[in-house]
Motif scaffolding. Sequence first.
Motif, PDB file in Angstrom:
ATOM      1  N   GLU A 100     -11.603   5.688 -13.945  1.00  0.00           N
ATOM      2  CA  GLU A 100     -11.850   4.831 -15.116  1.00  0.00           C
ATOM      3  C   GLU A 100     -13.093   3.954 -14.907  1.00  0.00           C
ATOM      4  OE1 GLU A 100      -7.796   3.698 -17.383  1.00  0.00           O
ATOM      5  OE2 GLU A 100      -7.836   3.089 -15.287  1.00  0.00           O
ATOM      6  N   MET A 103     -15.959   6.006 -15.665  1.00  0.00           N
ATOM      7  CA  MET A 103     -16.035   6.274 -17.098  1.00  0.00           C
ATOM      8  C   MET A 103     -16.694   5.119 -17.860  1.00  0.00           C
ATOM      9  SD  MET A 103     -12.330   8.112 -17.625  1.00  0.00           S
ATOM     10  CE  MET A 103     -12.404   8.557 -19.360  1.00  0.00           C
ATOM     11  N   VAL A 104     -16.502   3.886 -17.343  1.00  0.00           N
ATOM     12  CA  VAL A 104     -17.146   2.731 -17.984  1.00  0.00           C
ATOM     13  C   VAL A 104     -18.671   2.936 -18.043  1.00  0.00           C
ATOM     14  CG1 VAL A 104     -17.643   0.262 -17.765  1.00  0.00           C
ATOM     15  CG2 VAL A 104     -15.342   1.100 -17.340  1.00  0.00           C
ATOM     16  N   GLY A 105     -19.188   3.622 -17.033  1.00  0.00           N
ATOM     17  CA  GLY A 105     -20.634   3.848 -16.994  1.00  0.00           C
ATOM     18  C   GLY A 105     -21.168   4.554 -18.222  1.00  0.00           C
ATOM     19  N   ILE A 131     -15.810  12.623 -21.131  1.00  0.00           N
ATOM     20  CA  ILE A 131     -16.229  11.530 -20.251  1.00  0.00           C
ATOM     21  C   ILE A 131     -15.522  11.632 -18.906  1.00  0.00           C
ATOM     22  CG2 ILE A 131     -16.325   9.041 -19.954  1.00  0.00           C
ATOM     23  CD1 ILE A 131     -16.242   8.791 -22.991  1.00  0.00           C
ATOM     24  N   ARG A 167     -20.850   5.276 -11.085  1.00  0.00           N
ATOM     25  CA  ARG A 167     -20.807   4.670 -12.412  1.00  0.00           C
ATOM     26  C   ARG A 167     -22.204   4.643 -13.032  1.00  0.00           C
ATOM     27  NH1 ARG A 167     -18.126  -0.551 -11.670  1.00  0.00           N
ATOM     28  NH2 ARG A 167     -20.100  -1.639 -11.693  1.00  0.00           N
TER      29      ARG A 167
ATOM     30  N   ARG B 178     -11.876   3.961 -24.472  1.00  0.00           N
ATOM     31  CA  ARG B 178     -13.207   3.421 -24.189  1.00  0.00           C
ATOM     32  C   ARG B 178     -13.310   1.915 -24.425  1.00  0.00           C
ATOM     33  NH1 ARG B 178     -17.525   2.592 -27.685  1.00  0.00           N
ATOM     34  NH2 ARG B 178     -19.593   2.584 -26.732  1.00  0.00           N
ATOM     35  N   ARG B 181     -11.322   0.115 -21.719  1.00  0.00           N
ATOM     36  CA  ARG B 181     -11.974   0.091 -20.410  1.00  0.00           C
ATOM     37  C   ARG B 181     -13.066  -0.965 -20.399  1.00  0.00           C
ATOM     38  NH1 ARG B 181     -11.335   5.703 -20.887  1.00  0.00           N
ATOM     39  NH2 ARG B 181     -13.388   5.874 -21.825  1.00  0.00           N
ATOM     40  N   ALA B 182     -13.780  -1.066 -21.511  1.00  0.00           N
ATOM     41  CA  ALA B 182     -14.836  -2.080 -21.595  1.00  0.00           C
ATOM     42  C   ALA B 182     -14.236  -3.473 -21.440  1.00  0.00           C
ATOM     43  CB  ALA B 182     -15.581  -1.952 -22.918  1.00  0.00           C
ATOM     44  N   ARG B 184     -11.368  -4.315 -19.916  1.00  0.00           N
ATOM     45  CA  ARG B 184     -10.911  -4.538 -18.550  1.00  0.00           C
ATOM     46  C   ARG B 184     -12.110  -4.760 -17.632  1.00  0.00           C
ATOM     47  NH1 ARG B 184      -7.391   0.369 -17.296  1.00  0.00           N
ATOM     48  NH2 ARG B 184      -8.146   1.275 -19.234  1.00  0.00           N
ATOM     49  N   ALA B 185     -13.219  -4.079 -17.934  1.00  0.00           N
ATOM     50  CA  ALA B 185     -14.421  -4.250 -17.118  1.00  0.00           C
ATOM     51  C   ALA B 185     -14.957  -5.664 -17.250  1.00  0.00           C
ATOM     52  CB  ALA B 185     -15.482  -3.242 -17.541  1.00  0.00           C
ATOM     53  N   SER B 196     -23.458  -1.890 -17.766  1.00  0.00           N
ATOM     54  CA  SER B 196     -22.992  -0.563 -18.159  1.00  0.00           C
ATOM     55  C   SER B 196     -23.173  -0.358 -19.655  1.00  0.00           C
ATOM     56  CB  SER B 196     -21.520  -0.373 -17.795  1.00  0.00           C
ATOM     57  OG  SER B 196     -21.348  -0.425 -16.407  1.00  0.00           O
ATOM     58  N   ILE B 198     -22.222  -2.546 -22.103  1.00  0.00           N
ATOM     59  CA  ILE B 198     -21.171  -3.149 -22.938  1.00  0.00           C
ATOM     60  C   ILE B 198     -21.681  -4.461 -23.543  1.00  0.00           C
ATOM     61  CG2 ILE B 198     -18.868  -4.174 -22.912  1.00  0.00           C
ATOM     62  CD1 ILE B 198     -18.337  -2.262 -20.457  1.00  0.00           C
TER      63      ILE B 198
END
Lengths: 256, 322
Positions: A100, A103-105, A131, A167, B178, B181-182, B184-185, B196, B198
């Motif tokens: 995951e 995948m953020v990348g 992805i 990433r 997606r 995840r953004a 959580r990032a 990345s 975002i």
Amino acid sequence: MPEESALSVSGVSRSFGGVYAVRDVSLSVADGEVCAVIGPNGAGKSTLFNLITGHLAAEHGQITFHGHRVDRLAPHRRARLGMSIVFQAARVFGGMTVRENVMVGSHGRTRAGFVSAALRLPRHRRDEREIAAEADVALERVGLAEWADRPADRLPIGQQRALQLARALCARPRLLLLDEPASGLRGEERERLASLVEELRAGGLTILLIEHDVAFVTRLADRIVVLDLGQVIADGPPAEVRADPLVLAAYLGQAS
Amino acid sequence: MTRFVRPAALLLVAAVTLVLPATLDDSALAVYILLGLAAIVTAGVSLLMGYAGQVSLGQGAFYAIGAYTAALLSLGGVPPLVGLLAAPVAAAVFALVIGTPLLRLRGHHLAFATLAMQLILLSLAGQLEFTGGDIGLQAIPQFSLGSFEASGAAAYAYMTWAGLAVVMLITHNVISSRPGRALRALATSETAAASSGIPVGRYKLVVFALSATFAGLAGGIYCFYTGYVAPGSFPVLISIQYIVMAVVGGLGTIWGAVVGATAITLLVQGLDRLASLPGMPTYAPSVLSYAVYALVLIVVVLFMPRGLVPALSRRPDRRPRR
Ligand SMILES: Nc1ncnc2c1ncn2[C@@H]1O[C@H](COP(=O)(O)OP(=O)(O)OP(=O)(O)O)[C@@H](O)[C@H]1O
Ligand SMILES: [Mg+2]
């Protein structure tokens, strides 16, 4: 060396509390070139990277990336134009698996938003599969394939660095900035990193690399830029730069 | 193994949820409905705090906006379904507008600003004519859909828990995709998230609005259920209560909101019984609930920093999502 410049930094400065960390720095990186930035501790290398990627605002000067003026753009906009950075300190996203994280990348070049995610539209499912597959390829490249389903924040530091690299690659960058990627790596990890950089260079990726290990840099870089006290004191092919008296003085000055 | 346990557990929960309203008396049903509504709001708080790292002490304001919106529209003759759907939309729009300046603040600054927002809205609602002043809005029509009219409490119980199911499904889908995840990032590192690609500010604003949407929906259901809304229905204590519920249940866990809301609601119910025993002073209930919120918060933070759900579903190898 190809002619067209991918990145051009001209007259960029940044100070902290009246002291310049980066002062009137100009440099240009050609498309497909691997350029190393070296210099003693505190020379301003990381600051320069932050200015290029937009995490710090430049006080003067301008930055052009593939013909776009980027010095006023937010970091995520620059990332979307194709800049990817691997930071000096590991910044792995907690509460996520290794896959995951990678995948953020891809965030900047994919589109599924809150609505299509909430409704699980077919297009969203297809995107997710693609992805994930791409993330697995990136993990394979950096040698983390068997860690894919582990929680990312449990990785050892060396692997966290590799994870960040995966990433960054998953973003399919046009310019990759690596801030001391080899520090803290052991012999064989270091070797794997060096051959990955060579492979990426062969694939035509433009790379800007900060590194202390001069042997490592000489092997990988087409060109070396030396920073000292925030200023460029040398810029040229590795052999030339290593013999430069100013460079020798800067490093000896640090050692004494 | 777990592949069969999870669906089975879900089915069991669904069955209990469906059967309960038929077996409860009216006062227990009221608790059941308020619990479900609180869980809906708490799901939003948990999303906001657990994933976007933002604290809002003004969630009660969005709850109130949803309730007033649905009430005003229904009293104006708009079909109840439209009023109910407008409630979350109004709350979301308000959050988008007010969030643009507010989210520039961080940590406790943001918490205080959202608290101030709720206080201002409440005092406005208490003074303006169209919101009915301190008395509020009364005689709100029953919820109806075509020829069906929700007259008994059981109907509202089903509405509430269906709403909760939708909210949980949306949360689950968003988090595992997606945009999730953004989120959580950026909860870990805004810098790394931005690099990345975002847009950190926009994502925070959207989660803020999503959490307001959930609160607005709960407010809409609430106004049809009680038939009246007044500023007094949305005290600041209610916003604090949502935070306690979210933290107790486990921030950023899908089930945390339900578990936290249930635990706190039952606890407060028990204390209310205690506080209204003969011989207790009249202020006992509110003093007791403040004290209990503080105590519960401290105990949970000390002994189960990740909340009830992660503590109870401890899996040795897989660390639960934050
Ligand atoms: N955010 C900041 N606030 C204040 N001073 C800073 C900040 N960032 C960097 N500096 C200062 O700027 C100078 C350059 O720092 P920088 O991190 O760019 O050096 P560097 O060349 O990357 O060093 P190293 O090899 O140790 O990583 C240092 O003197 C540092 O203390
Ligand atoms: Mg540095």
